[in-house]
Design a protein around this motif. Structure first.
Motif, mmCIF file in Angstrom:
data_model
loop_
_atom_site.group_PDB
_atom_site.id
_atom_site.type_symbol
_atom_site.label_atom_id
_atom_site.label_comp_id
_atom_site.label_asym_id
_atom_site.label_seq_id
_atom_site.Cartn_x
_atom_site.Cartn_y
_atom_site.Cartn_z
ATOM 1 N N MET A 1 -15.372 -9.893 -50.774
ATOM 2 C CA MET A 1 -14.623 -11.002 -49.945
ATOM 3 C C MET A 1 -15.257 -10.796 -49.149
ATOM 4 O O MET A 1 -15.935 -9.271 -48.692
ATOM 5 C CB MET A 1 -13.592 -11.219 -49.936
ATOM 6 N N GLN A 2 -15.557 -11.432 -47.513
ATOM 7 C CA GLN A 2 -15.346 -11.220 -46.217
ATOM 8 C C GLN A 2 -14.346 -11.594 -45.994
ATOM 9 O O GLN A 2 -13.169 -12.276 -45.721
ATOM 10 C CB GLN A 2 -16.623 -11.986 -46.031
ATOM 11 N N MET A 3 -13.909 -10.511 -44.389
ATOM 12 C CA MET A 3 -12.839 -10.986 -43.732
ATOM 13 C C MET A 3 -13.787 -11.373 -42.514
ATOM 14 O O MET A 3 -14.294 -11.132 -41.760
ATOM 15 C CB MET A 3 -12.164 -9.996 -43.462
ATOM 16 N N ARG A 4 -13.272 -11.876 -42.019
ATOM 17 C CA ARG A 4 -14.321 -12.862 -40.585
ATOM 18 C C ARG A 4 -12.951 -13.136 -39.759
ATOM 19 O O ARG A 4 -12.178 -13.844 -39.623
ATOM 20 C CB ARG A 4 -14.670 -14.076 -40.999
ATOM 21 N N ILE A 5 -13.218 -11.913 -38.329
ATOM 22 C CA ILE A 5 -12.023 -12.220 -37.042
ATOM 23 C C ILE A 5 -12.956 -12.645 -36.442
ATOM 24 O O ILE A 5 -14.164 -12.831 -35.905
ATOM 25 C CB ILE A 5 -12.175 -10.943 -36.638
ATOM 26 N N GLU A 6 -11.957 -14.146 -35.965
ATOM 27 C CA GLU A 6 -12.350 -14.848 -34.676
ATOM 28 C C GLU A 6 -11.411 -14.570 -33.391
ATOM 29 O O GLU A 6 -10.804 -14.558 -33.476
ATOM 30 C CB GLU A 6 -12.297 -16.335 -35.018
ATOM 31 N N ALA A 7 -12.277 -14.514 -31.982
ATOM 32 C CA ALA A 7 -11.748 -13.876 -31.131
ATOM 33 C C ALA A 7 -11.657 -14.804 -29.829
ATOM 34 O O ALA A 7 -13.102 -15.215 -29.874
ATOM 35 C CB ALA A 7 -11.239 -12.329 -30.984
ATOM 36 N N VAL A 8 -10.917 -15.100 -29.156
ATOM 37 C CA VAL A 8 -11.335 -15.746 -27.696
ATOM 38 C C VAL A 8 -10.660 -14.758 -27.489
ATOM 39 O O VAL A 8 -9.735 -14.433 -26.831
ATOM 40 C CB VAL A 8 -10.889 -17.271 -28.224
ATOM 41 N N ASP A 9 -10.609 -15.648 -25.363
ATOM 42 C CA ASP A 9 -9.722 -15.933 -24.358
ATOM 43 C C ASP A 9 -9.137 -13.959 -24.085
ATOM 44 O O ASP A 9 -8.733 -13.025 -24.122
ATOM 45 C CB ASP A 9 -8.450 -16.031 -24.706
ATOM 46 N N LEU A 10 -10.546 -13.841 -23.857
ATOM 47 C CA LEU A 10 -10.632 -12.233 -23.795
ATOM 48 C C LEU A 10 -10.304 -11.447 -22.332
ATOM 49 O O LEU A 10 -11.077 -12.549 -21.307
ATOM 50 C CB LEU A 10 -12.587 -11.727 -23.699
ATOM 51 N N PRO A 11 -9.790 -10.688 -22.189
ATOM 52 C CA PRO A 11 -8.818 -10.258 -20.881
ATOM 53 C C PRO A 11 -10.417 -10.293 -19.810
ATOM 54 O O PRO A 11 -9.815 -10.570 -18.699
ATOM 55 C CB PRO A 11 -8.483 -9.112 -20.804
ATOM 56 N N GLY A 12 -11.671 -9.688 -19.737
ATOM 57 C CA GLY A 12 -12.772 -9.924 -19.023
ATOM 58 C C GLY A 12 -13.478 -8.528 -18.686
ATOM 59 O O GLY A 12 -13.181 -7.625 -19.647
ATOM 60 N N ARG A 13 -14.534 -8.232 -18.158
ATOM 61 C CA ARG A 13 -15.176 -7.182 -17.952
ATOM 62 C C ARG A 13 -14.641 -5.527 -17.564
ATOM 63 O O ARG A 13 -14.153 -4.769 -17.415
ATOM 64 C CB ARG A 13 -16.375 -7.397 -17.761
ATOM 65 N N THR A 14 -12.968 -6.449 -15.697
ATOM 66 C CA THR A 14 -12.936 -5.146 -15.215
ATOM 67 C C THR A 14 -11.196 -6.418 -15.804
ATOM 68 O O THR A 14 -10.705 -6.873 -15.571
ATOM 69 C CB THR A 14 -13.093 -5.695 -14.267
ATOM 70 N N CYS A 15 -10.010 -5.042 -16.311
ATOM 71 C CA CYS A 15 -9.077 -4.827 -15.887
ATOM 72 C C CYS A 15 -8.209 -3.960 -14.821
ATOM 73 O O CYS A 15 -8.561 -2.964 -14.921
ATOM 74 C CB CYS A 15 -8.630 -5.121 -17.480
ATOM 75 N N GLY A 16 -7.278 -5.098 -13.491
ATOM 76 C CA GLY A 16 -6.980 -3.614 -12.271
ATOM 77 C C GLY A 16 -5.700 -3.063 -13.358
ATOM 78 O O GLY A 16 -5.084 -3.426 -14.055
ATOM 79 N N ALA A 17 -4.775 -2.008 -12.617
ATOM 80 C CA ALA A 17 -4.056 -1.464 -13.118
ATOM 81 C C ALA A 17 -2.959 -2.264 -12.657
ATOM 82 O O ALA A 17 -3.216 -3.153 -11.925
ATOM 83 C CB ALA A 17 -4.677 0.011 -11.463
ATOM 84 N N ALA A 18 -2.087 -1.631 -13.702
ATOM 85 C CA ALA A 18 -0.921 -2.373 -13.026
ATOM 86 C C ALA A 18 0.449 -0.921 -13.556
ATOM 87 O O ALA A 18 -0.293 0.006 -13.419
ATOM 88 C CB ALA A 18 -0.711 -2.935 -14.631
ATOM 89 N N PRO A 19 1.797 -1.220 -13.569
ATOM 90 C CA PRO A 19 2.520 -0.465 -13.733
ATOM 91 C C PRO A 19 2.037 0.849 -14.904
ATOM 92 O O PRO A 19 2.210 2.393 -14.388
ATOM 93 C CB PRO A 19 3.697 -0.612 -13.247
ATOM 94 N N ASP A 20 2.081 -0.188 -15.923
ATOM 95 C CA ASP A 20 1.903 1.420 -17.378
ATOM 96 C C ASP A 20 0.154 1.501 -17.486
ATOM 97 O O ASP A 20 -0.132 1.409 -18.684
ATOM 98 C CB ASP A 20 2.386 0.474 -18.309
ATOM 99 N N PHE A 21 -0.891 0.144 -16.399
ATOM 100 C CA PHE A 21 -2.039 0.668 -17.215
ATOM 101 C C PHE A 21 -3.174 0.985 -15.720
ATOM 102 O O PHE A 21 -2.611 0.543 -14.549
ATOM 103 C CB PHE A 21 -1.930 -0.607 -17.529
ATOM 104 N N PRO A 22 -3.673 2.309 -16.276
ATOM 105 C CA PRO A 22 -4.368 2.702 -14.814
ATOM 106 C C PRO A 22 -5.333 1.786 -14.611
ATOM 107 O O PRO A 22 -6.332 2.119 -13.429
ATOM 108 C CB PRO A 22 -5.143 3.245 -15.233
ATOM 109 N N GLY A 23 -6.153 0.710 -15.554
ATOM 110 C CA GLY A 23 -7.733 -0.043 -15.165
ATOM 111 C C GLY A 23 -8.498 0.265 -15.584
ATOM 112 O O GLY A 23 -9.027 1.248 -15.545
#
Length: 161
Positions: A1-23
């Motif tokens: 059997m195969q498992m296929r994962i299809e993902a959309v709406d990726l967050p971007g190549r750069t994610c800025g800092a947030a209170p609990d996320f350094p960026g």
């Protein structure tokens, strides 16, 4: 059997800092191999329109239900999952992980797994950006992921040696 994962709406190549996320910059996402944290399947840049991975796996009926195993399936029976690893990629192509999402296989309806065993393909669809615009992380279960059985593409052999 195969498992296929299809993902959309990726967050971007750069994610800025947030209170609990350094960026982070030059973000990529990939499937992590079991017991090999640094072995990644098909990294996709965080600004891709979509990301798709196809994993070979086996599904076996047990007394406790159906157990899905394979080189990219993590965890023990009854608590299996697939890791999507988020990391930065340097100029040499070195991936440095900073976050992971766990696609929880115990959240798949038994009827869906049974149908996928017959069809040869288990399909997962999900968005990879969380509610704060950051890379999706933590345990991923419905409604944040949709599992279904799908027909195997023509010419693909689903027999297991």
């Amino acid at each position: 059997m195969q498992m296929r994962i299809e993902a959309v709406d990726l967050p971007g190549r750069t994610c800025g800092a947030a209170p609990d996320f350094p960026g982070y910059d030059n973000i990529h996402v990939a499937v992590q191999r079991r017991d090999r944290r640094d072995e990644l399947l098909d990294p996709h840049p965080g600004d891709a329109a979509s990301a798709t991975w196809t994993l070979d796996c086996t599904a076996t009926a047990t007394d406790a239900g159906i157990d899905i195993r394979g080189p990219y399936i993590q965890g023990r029976p009854g608590a299996r999952f697939v890791y999507l690893s988020w990391g930065t990629m340097d100029e040499a192509g070195t991936f440095t992980m900073f976050r992971r999402a766990k696609l929880m296989l115990d959240a798949i309806a038994p009827a869906t797994v049974t149908a996928a065993m017959s069809s040869g393909r288990l399909l997962a669809r999900l968005r990879l950006t969380d509610g704060r615009g950051q890379p999706l992380c933590a345990q991923v279960r419905p409604p944040h992921i949709e599992w279904s059985a799908a027909p195997q593409p023509r010419g693909v052999d689903t027999a297991t040696p």
